[in-house]
Design an enzyme around this catalytic site. Structure first.
Site, PDB file in Angstrom:
ATOM      1  N   TYR B  45       1.705  69.487  28.441  1.00 21.42           N
ATOM      2  CA  TYR B  45       2.050  69.593  30.297  1.00 21.42           C
ATOM      3  C   TYR B  45       1.388  68.420  30.589  1.00 21.42           C
ATOM      4  O   TYR B  45       2.205  67.937  31.992  1.00 21.42           O
ATOM      5  CB  TYR B  45       2.163  71.108  30.820  1.00 21.42           C
ATOM      6  N   GLY B  46       0.043  68.244  30.707  1.00 21.98           N
ATOM      7  CA  GLY B  46      -0.309  67.185  31.752  1.00 21.98           C
ATOM      8  C   GLY B  46      -0.029  65.810  32.609  1.00 21.98           C
ATOM      9  O   GLY B  46      -0.427  64.973  32.896  1.00 21.98           O
ATOM     10  N   CYS B  76      -1.676  77.717  32.562  1.00 20.78           N
ATOM     11  CA  CYS B  76      -1.823  76.734  32.542  1.00 20.78           C
ATOM     12  C   CYS B  76      -1.812  75.452  34.329  1.00 20.78           C
ATOM     13  O   CYS B  76      -0.964  76.056  35.578  1.00 20.78           O
ATOM     14  CB  CYS B  76      -0.569  75.639  31.872  1.00 20.78           C
ATOM     15  N   ASN B  77      -3.123  75.430  33.786  1.00 21.76           N
ATOM     16  CA  ASN B  77      -2.901  74.514  35.545  1.00 21.76           C
ATOM     17  C   ASN B  77      -2.072  73.515  35.935  1.00 21.76           C
ATOM     18  O   ASN B  77      -1.657  73.053  36.907  1.00 21.76           O
ATOM     19  CB  ASN B  77      -4.492  73.512  35.820  1.00 21.76           C
ATOM     20  N   THR B  78      -1.714  72.483  35.184  1.00 24.84           N
ATOM     21  CA  THR B  78      -0.650  72.195  35.534  1.00 24.84           C
ATOM     22  C   THR B  78       0.565  72.474  35.778  1.00 24.84           C
ATOM     23  O   THR B  78       1.184  71.919  36.725  1.00 24.84           O
ATOM     24  CB  THR B  78      -0.354  70.918  34.217  1.00 24.84           C
ATOM     25  N   GLU B 163      -9.793  69.809  21.575  1.00 26.22           N
ATOM     26  CA  GLU B 163      -9.007  70.298  20.399  1.00 26.22           C
ATOM     27  C   GLU B 163      -9.998  69.310  18.954  1.00 26.22           C
ATOM     28  O   GLU B 163      -9.574  70.138  18.076  1.00 26.22           O
ATOM     29  CB  GLU B 163      -8.270  69.654  20.725  1.00 26.22           C
ATOM     30  N   CYS B 195      -8.716  72.774  34.376  1.00 25.79           N
ATOM     31  CA  CYS B 195      -7.741  73.293  33.062  1.00 25.79           C
ATOM     32  C   CYS B 195      -8.461  74.019  32.221  1.00 25.79           C
ATOM     33  O   CYS B 195      -9.723  73.283  32.314  1.00 25.79           O
ATOM     34  CB  CYS B 195      -7.977  71.300  32.368  1.00 25.79           C
ATOM     35  N   THR B 196      -7.593  74.358  31.617  1.00 21.63           N
ATOM     36  CA  THR B 196      -8.086  75.475  30.921  1.00 21.63           C
ATOM     37  C   THR B 196      -9.345  74.754  29.693  1.00 21.63           C
ATOM     38  O   THR B 196      -9.841  76.098  28.800  1.00 21.63           O
ATOM     39  CB  THR B 196      -6.836  76.768  30.554  1.00 21.63           C
TER      40      THR B 196
END
Lengths: 282, 282
Positions: B45-46, B76-78, B163, B195-196
């Site tokens: 999403y960022g 989610c931070n975003t 990732e 951010c996670t």
């Protein structure tokens, strides 16, 4: 498949990286109108399952076909790798992906390189996880030459490096070396840029590969190879726009999301004035 | 807002990074059932526009609410940064994001750090482009303390590093240094992991920040701060599952795409046995 040569070419990609293909097409076929669709709301495709990528590719293709195009170029390597057969079966117009032209150019480069060395030359493909897992490049090379071995390596960090604009310096050099070194060690002497983002890192990739191999390593750009293949196809099938264009060609830009970074990122891939983008829903 | 304490907690994230929040919740509230939804078909999403992120967040929330939850955690931070007000206005249940608890913990850490130095301590936030552009962390800090300055920096390369599993070595060290150095140079002495994905790079971030600052720099993990905040909330609102659980808590995992890398990536974020994931359409 009777198509109207006055229609534009349709090009889609998971995001904006496919604009490197548009750039190459614009040089190979400067008179052709192009509609480009970047699925920026769902980019990247390279980490998703094949089923999801096929579904997204069908959606993108449908939008372009509805607008009227004379040929479809799947500019995304991942989408080409997993959806090209489905799209060809479903659509009543020429469908060109980036994998087959890239494989063709890689075979030529490998055969040329083979003339200068005794050990068998292997082809290395850098791509997304999805492209590598699909086995599309090895399959496409095997259709042309059964003697050439292909080693494909996922290089997922290169896409965010390009999006971030880190095109030289320590971080891209080290990341590229980490991906390229094992390929060179296994005999790779030709590298295929199997993702539309990678051409922007081409200077780093060429430099790093040459340093590790101790000699220049030819680097094949699938975007360029695809433009060359489309030029041949348009000539053979008499698909060129006619009568001879009297107005500049049009480039229409569709996206599924318009993030704030859009213009900066798009400008990295397309070396011409950016047209205004239209946001659509998929 | 009368909610049934026997219902599970609902947690959603753009992808699998929010499993760091699930991990923290499982430790803070070991008796609570959790339904987690990772929007893996549309991650990340960022990089997307706020409008698109709000639309995606509404879709995720609707799925969880339909299944029955007693509180919603936007992991989610975003999504927290741009959609929390909309979700709170639309939903008839408690909605907790990661930004406010993260900002609260950062203020505490900054006030503690301020006792040991004369120059004003600034808070630095590392996050996605969307989180940084939203200004959510500076706004959340300003609601608690008007004296603390917040500098937020987008650090988009850290997500793909995690990732890819590149959690130490040259590339993450150099990338983290490139993001952290300008913050330290401007007086930042507390860092928020906005951010996670970033908690997995915490050792590198702590090491690099301490080296550049010449002294340890406290690092605040929004995932942990959110779990602590939810624990307090559940206690205050008497939302804990009762009667006392006689069976192990259930963790249900929903995803919108199941790529081949799913188990490897998910296991990085969740330090417990991974339940089977169910793929749903959004």
């Amino acid at each position: 498949m009777a198509v109207d040569p006055s229609l534009p070419l349709g090009v889609f990609d998971s995001g904006l990286g496919g604009l490197t293909v548009v750039h190459a097409l614009s040089q190979a076929l400067p008179g052709e109108d192009i509609i480009y669709l970047g699925d920026t709301a769902r980019v990247p495709y390279g980490t998703r399952s094949p089923e999801t990528v096929v579904r997204y590719a069908q959606g993108c293709a449908a939008v372009l076909v509805r607008r009227g195009i004379k040929a479809l170029v799947v500019a995304c390597n991942t989408a080409s790798a997993v959806s090209i057969d489905v799209l060809r079966a479903e659509l009543d117009l020429p469908v060109l992906g980036v994998v087959e032209p890239g494989a063709q150019a890689a075979v030529q480069a490998a055969e040329e390189a083979q003339r200068h060395q005794r050990e068998p030359v292997k082809i290395g493909v850098l791509g997304t996880a999805g492209t590598v897992r699909s086995g599309a490049y090895p399959r496409a090379v095997a259709k042309i030459s059964t003697r050439l071995e292909v080693l494909a390596a996922p290089a997922p960090l290169l896409v965010p490096l390009v999006e971030e604009g880190w095109l030289d310096g320590d971080v891209p050099e080290l990341a590229v070396a980490r991906y390229v070194e094992p390929l060179i060690a296994q005999g790779v002497r030709v590298l295929v840029l199997g993702c539309t983002h990678y051409p922007l890192l081409r200077p780093v990739i060429e430099r790093v590969a040459a340093r590790i191999a101790g000699a220049p390593v030819p680097v094949v750009d699938s975007a360029q190879a695809t433009a060359d293949a489309l030029l041949r196809y348009v000539d053979e099938e008499r698909l060129a726009r006619h009568p001879a264009p009297t107005r500049p060609r049009k480039l229409e830009l569709l996206v599924t999301d318009l993030p704030a970074s859009f213009e900066v990122v798009a400008a990295r891939f397309l070396s011409e004035r950016l047209p205004a983008a239209t946001q659509i829903d998929l």
